[in-house]
Design a protein around this motif. Structure first.
Motif, short mmCIF file in Angstrom:
data_model
loop_
_atom_site.label_atom_id
_atom_site.label_comp_id
_atom_site.label_asym_id
_atom_site.label_seq_id
_atom_site.Cartn_x
_atom_site.Cartn_y
_atom_site.Cartn_z
N GLY A 1 0.08 -9.50 10.45
CA GLY A 1 1.03 -10.83 10.59
C GLY A 1 2.23 -10.33 10.30
O GLY A 1 2.96 -9.66 10.95
N THR A 2 2.70 -11.24 9.12
CA THR A 2 4.36 -10.69 8.76
C THR A 2 4.26 -10.02 7.44
O THR A 2 5.31 -10.23 6.66
N THR A 3 3.26 -9.44 7.21
CA THR A 3 3.41 -8.28 5.95
C THR A 3 3.13 -6.94 6.35
O THR A 3 2.34 -6.44 7.15
N ILE A 4 3.96 -6.33 6.08
CA ILE A 4 4.18 -4.63 6.37
C ILE A 4 3.47 -4.15 5.00
O ILE A 4 4.08 -4.07 4.15
N THR A 5 2.36 -3.47 5.20
CA THR A 5 1.85 -2.85 4.05
C THR A 5 2.01 -1.32 4.18
O THR A 5 1.64 -0.48 3.16
N ARG A 6 2.38 -0.62 5.40
CA ARG A 6 2.56 0.65 5.50
C ARG A 6 3.79 1.29 6.56
O ARG A 6 3.82 0.51 7.48
N ALA A 7 4.52 2.12 6.05
CA ALA A 7 5.56 2.78 6.96
C ALA A 7 5.01 4.28 7.32
O ALA A 7 4.80 4.97 6.30
N GLN A 8 4.71 4.42 8.41
CA GLN A 8 4.19 5.47 8.91
C GLN A 8 5.50 6.45 9.35
O GLN A 8 5.80 6.24 10.65
N PRO A 9 5.81 7.57 8.73
CA PRO A 9 6.82 8.42 9.40
C PRO A 9 6.50 9.22 10.67
O PRO A 9 5.20 9.43 10.73
N THR A 10 7.23 9.05 11.84
CA THR A 10 6.79 9.90 13.00
C THR A 10 7.95 11.04 13.24
O THR A 10 9.04 10.86 12.63
N ALA A 11 7.81 11.77 14.16
CA ALA A 11 8.78 12.92 14.65
C ALA A 11 9.75 12.06 15.38
O ALA A 11 9.28 11.41 16.25
N ASN A 12 11.09 12.47 15.29
CA ASN A 12 11.99 11.88 16.26
C ASN A 12 11.95 12.94 17.46
O ASN A 12 12.55 14.13 17.05
N VAL A 13 11.43 12.67 18.51
CA VAL A 13 11.51 13.55 19.62
C VAL A 13 12.64 13.34 20.54
O VAL A 13 12.67 14.21 21.79
N HIS A 14 13.69 12.54 20.38
CA HIS A 14 14.97 12.48 21.28
C HIS A 14 15.52 14.11 21.34
O HIS A 14 15.77 14.48 20.30
N PRO A 15 16.07 14.25 22.56
CA PRO A 15 16.68 15.46 22.66
C PRO A 15 18.00 15.57 21.78
O PRO A 15 18.46 16.62 21.28
N ASP A 16 18.68 14.57 21.28
CA ASP A 16 19.97 14.48 20.47
C ASP A 16 19.35 13.53 19.39
O ASP A 16 20.04 12.46 19.24
N PRO A 17 18.54 14.11 18.36
CA PRO A 17 18.18 13.36 17.30
C PRO A 17 19.43 13.11 16.33
O PRO A 17 19.20 12.09 15.21
N SER A 18 20.43 13.66 16.39
CA SER A 18 21.50 13.43 15.10
C SER A 18 22.34 12.02 15.88
O SER A 18 22.99 11.47 14.88
N ARG A 19 22.08 11.54 17.22
CA ARG A 19 22.68 10.44 17.66
C ARG A 19 21.54 9.29 17.97
O ARG A 19 21.99 8.11 18.15
N TYR A 20 20.43 9.66 18.25
CA TYR A 20 19.44 8.91 18.81
C TYR A 20 18.09 8.85 18.25
O TYR A 20 17.78 9.92 17.51
#
Length: 129
Positions: free
Chosen positions: A31-50
């Motif tokens: 619903g409107t309750t966030i119980t967990r934040a799951q880190p993921t890899a940033n797979v963008h080719p330019d991760p310093s800006r996107y």
């Protein structure tokens, strides 16, 4: 909207580990309750800006939700040198699907709903474990 203190801390602590790149991840809950934040890899080719959430992680989270796990409520990412508001790039790449976006800069986190009309700021409460 509410977020567990554990999920909020997971978002905030992910930011310096990714610096100088943008961090990103999934917001999970019900619903409107966030119980967990799951880190993921940033797979963008330019991760310093996107940022681009690893599609394998996103698909796995949706499969887990169909199997009775927490729902994918939205996403989070950081602005390492900016402020925690939607950038022009965020607005251009948004799906307008009603998902929640959390944007973090330093230790400040702000939440937005990505609706048909664009981003709308959300108020939130932090719930203890």
């Amino acid at each position: 909207m509410s977020i567990s203190d554990e999920a909020l801390e997971a978002i905030v602590s992910h930011t310096p580990r990714a610096y100088p790149h943008e961090c990103c991840g999934l917001l999970l809950g019900e619903g409107t309750t966030i119980t967990r934040a799951q880190p993921t890899a940033n797979v963008h080719p330019d991760p310093s800006r996107y940022f681009e959430i690893d599609p394998h992680a996103l698909i796995a989270a949706h499969k887990a939700a169909r199997g009775g796990g927490p729902q994918v409520i939205g996403y989070y990412h950081s602005h390492p040198t900016g402020d925690p508001t939607p950038s022009a790039t965020d607005r251009a790449s948004a799906a307008h699907d009603g998902r929640v976006w959390a944007i973090v800069a330093g230790r400040e986190v702000r939440f937005f709903r990505d609706g048909e009309e664009g981003f709308v700021a959300l108020s939130y409460a932090v719930a203890p474990r």
